[in-house]
Design an enzyme around this catalytic site. Structure first.
Site, mmCIF file in Angstrom:
data_model
loop_
_atom_site.group_PDB
_atom_site.id
_atom_site.type_symbol
_atom_site.label_atom_id
_atom_site.label_comp_id
_atom_site.label_asym_id
_atom_site.label_seq_id
_atom_site.Cartn_x
_atom_site.Cartn_y
_atom_site.Cartn_z
ATOM 1 N N THR A 83 5.565 4.216 2.237
ATOM 2 C CA THR A 83 6.100 5.491 2.843
ATOM 3 C C THR A 83 6.684 5.249 4.307
ATOM 4 O O THR A 83 7.794 5.823 4.527
ATOM 5 C CB THR A 83 4.986 6.610 3.118
ATOM 6 O OG1 THR A 83 4.318 6.558 1.643
ATOM 7 C CG2 THR A 83 5.790 7.970 3.188
ATOM 8 N N GLY B 206 0.781 -1.209 0.051
ATOM 9 C CA GLY B 206 0.085 -0.077 0.136
ATOM 10 C C GLY B 206 0.834 1.370 -0.002
ATOM 11 O O GLY B 206 1.810 1.243 0.449
ATOM 12 N N CYS B 207 0.372 2.334 -0.192
ATOM 13 C CA CYS B 207 0.969 3.689 -0.359
ATOM 14 C C CYS B 207 1.480 4.091 0.885
ATOM 15 O O CYS B 207 2.418 4.524 1.252
ATOM 16 C CB CYS B 207 0.267 4.729 -1.205
ATOM 17 S SG CYS B 207 -1.522 4.759 -0.695
ATOM 18 N N TYR B 208 0.570 4.140 1.867
ATOM 19 C CA TYR B 208 0.905 4.677 3.297
ATOM 20 C C TYR B 208 2.131 3.677 3.758
ATOM 21 O O TYR B 208 3.044 4.002 4.319
ATOM 22 C CB TYR B 208 -0.170 4.301 4.159
ATOM 23 C CG TYR B 208 -1.295 5.662 4.084
ATOM 24 C CD1 TYR B 208 -0.947 6.847 4.384
ATOM 25 C CD2 TYR B 208 -2.725 5.262 3.899
ATOM 26 C CE1 TYR B 208 -1.710 7.846 4.558
ATOM 27 C CE2 TYR B 208 -3.653 6.378 3.886
ATOM 28 C CZ TYR B 208 -2.900 7.701 4.216
ATOM 29 O OH TYR B 208 -4.106 8.663 4.107
#
Length: 345
Positions: free
Chosen positions: A157, A152-154
Site C-alpha cells: 500500500t 507485506g500488505c502495509y
C-alpha cells in the site's frame, strides 16, 4: 494457454483460501495439491464451506504432498517455518516456480532479517536469490525469478504511493510520516484473545508502534529508490473491519507535482488507479479486488502533501499480488484471473 499445476502450502489460512478463490477462476491453473498440517485428511470445504461446490484435492501434510507434478508452489505458511519448507521443496524439484507469501524472503540482507525477526535465516542461499515481488516496481526481475517474496500488505500500500515520488526526488525523504490502518484478517486466522469481537469492535488502536516488522521492507525499498538510506516514520493501527489497508502519508513536496508523477507512473498499470487531484480514495472501493487506489490532496500549508493509498490486504496485499507474480514469472498476461471488480456495497 498451457495448464499450470499449482500447489498451496498453508491452504487453511485466510491467504490460502483467498488463493483458492482467485485460482479457481484462472484459466491456466489446475489446483493440484493443498497442504494444512492441523487439518490434513479433511476436505477444504470442511474448513471453508464456501468451497463446497468445488472439486478440490484433499488437504495433506507437507510430507505427504507430492511435488513431482507441480509447476508453481504458493507458500502461505507462517514466517520462520517457510525457510526450511521451501529449501526442501526446491531441493526436491529445482524447476519449481515459488511465490512465498510469508515474510521470509522479502529482505535481501540476512542481517536485517535476523534483526527484525529474532533468529538467523535458515536458507540464506535462497534469500539471496529471491526477488521482492512488488510487480509495478520489479517486474523485469520477477519475470526471471524462480523464487519471489510477496510483499507485506502495509508495504504494498505504502510503496506503490511512495516509490515513484522518492525515485523522482520529489519529496523530502527525511520527513515521511506514514499512518496506516489494517482490517482484522491481516492478523491471520488463528484464535487469539486480542482478536475477539468484543476486544476489537467499536474502537481501534495502534500496535507495534515504532517497531513493526514491515518497517524493514519500507526501509529497504525506499532506500533502493532513493539511492541512499531512508527510514520513514510508520505507525500501524488495527480497525474493526474484515478487509483493507488504508495508508495516509504525509510528505513535504509540491502537491500538483506529486500527483503528476504518480498519474504518469501508473497511467498504463492495470491494477493501480490514481484519482483526480484532490479526490480521496475509500477502502470499500477496492474490497475483494486486486486494485489499488491512490489520492493526492494538498495540505493547507504550502509545500506539504497528503497522499492516501488503499487496497484489499488479502488480494493486492497478499494472494492477488501472489497470482500477479505467478503470471509474470510464467509469462502469462499479468491480469489473468485478477480482473474481478470490488465488492460494493
Amino acid at each position: 494457454m498451457d495448464t499450470l499445476n499449482v500447489a498451496i502450502y498453508g491452504a487453511s489460512g485466510y491467504t490460502g483460501a483467498e488463493l483458492i478463490r482467485l485460482l479457481t477462476l484462472h484459466p491456466a491453473v489446475r489446483i493440484t495439491a493443498l497442504s494444512a498440517e492441523s487439518n490434513a485428511g479433511r476436505p477444504m470445504a470442511d474448513v471453508f464451506p464456501q468451497f463446497s461446490a468445488l472439486d478440490l484435492p484433499m488437504l495433506q501434510t507437507l510430507k505427504e504432498l507430492d511435488l513431482d507434478p507441480i509447476d508453481v508452489l504458493f507458500c502461505a505458511l507462517p514466517h520462520g517455518t517457510t525457510q526450511t519448507a521451501l529449501k526442501a521443496a526446491l531441493e526436491a524439484k529445482p524447476s519449481l516456480k515459488v511465490v512465498d507469501l510469508s515474510a521470509d524472503f522479502r529482505l535481501a540482507d540476512p542481517k536485517d532479517y535476523a534483526a527484525w525477526y529474532g533468529h538467523k535465516h535458515l536458507a540464506p542461499e535462497l534469500q539471496s536469490e529471491a526477488v521482492y515481488g512488488l510487480v509495478e516496481v520489479h517486474r523485469a526481475a520477477i519475470a526471471k525469478a524462480r523464487l519471489t517474496g510477496n510483499p507485506g500488505c502495509y508495504t504494498t500500500t505504502v510503496l506503490l504511493a511512495l516509490v515513484p515520488l522518492v525515485a523522482a526526488q520529489a519529496i523530502d525523504v527525511e520527513r515521511i510520516v506514514i499512518d496506516a490502518k489494517s482490517g482484522m484478517t491481516g492478523a491471520g486466522r488463528a484464535a487469539k484473545m486480542g482478536m475477539l469481537f468484543s476486544e476489537v469492535s467499536e474502537g481501534f488502536h495502534a500496535y507495534s508502534v515504532g517497531k513493526h516488522r514491515h518497517t524493514a521492507e519500507l526501509d529497504q525499498e525506499l532506500s533502493i529508490a532513493a539511492g541512499r538510506p531512508v527510514t520513514p516514520t510508520f505507525t500501524p493501527h488495527l480497525v474493526p473491519m474484515n478487509r483493507g489497508i488504508y495508508a495516509t502519508i504525509y510528505a513535504d513536496g509540491d502537491p500538483m507535482r506529486l500527483h503528476t508523477i504518480l498519474a504518469d507512473t501508473y497511467a498504463e498499470e492495470p491494477f493501480v488507479t490514481v484519482l483526480p487531484f484532490g479526490e480521496v480514495p475509500q477502502s470499500r472501493h477496492v474490497r475483494g479486488s486486486n486494485f489499488t487506489r491512490i489520492g493526492v490532496v494538498p495540505d493547507r500549508r504550502a509545500g506539504k502533501t497528503i497522499v492516501i493509498s488503499t487496497l484489499d490486504n488479502l488480494v493486492k496485499g497478499a494472494s492477488g499480488q501472489a497470482v500477479q507474480n505467478m503470471n509474470v514469472m510464467c509469462a502469462l498476461p499479468e491480469t489473468t484471473g485478477l480482473q474481478q471488480l470490488a465488492l460494493f456495497p
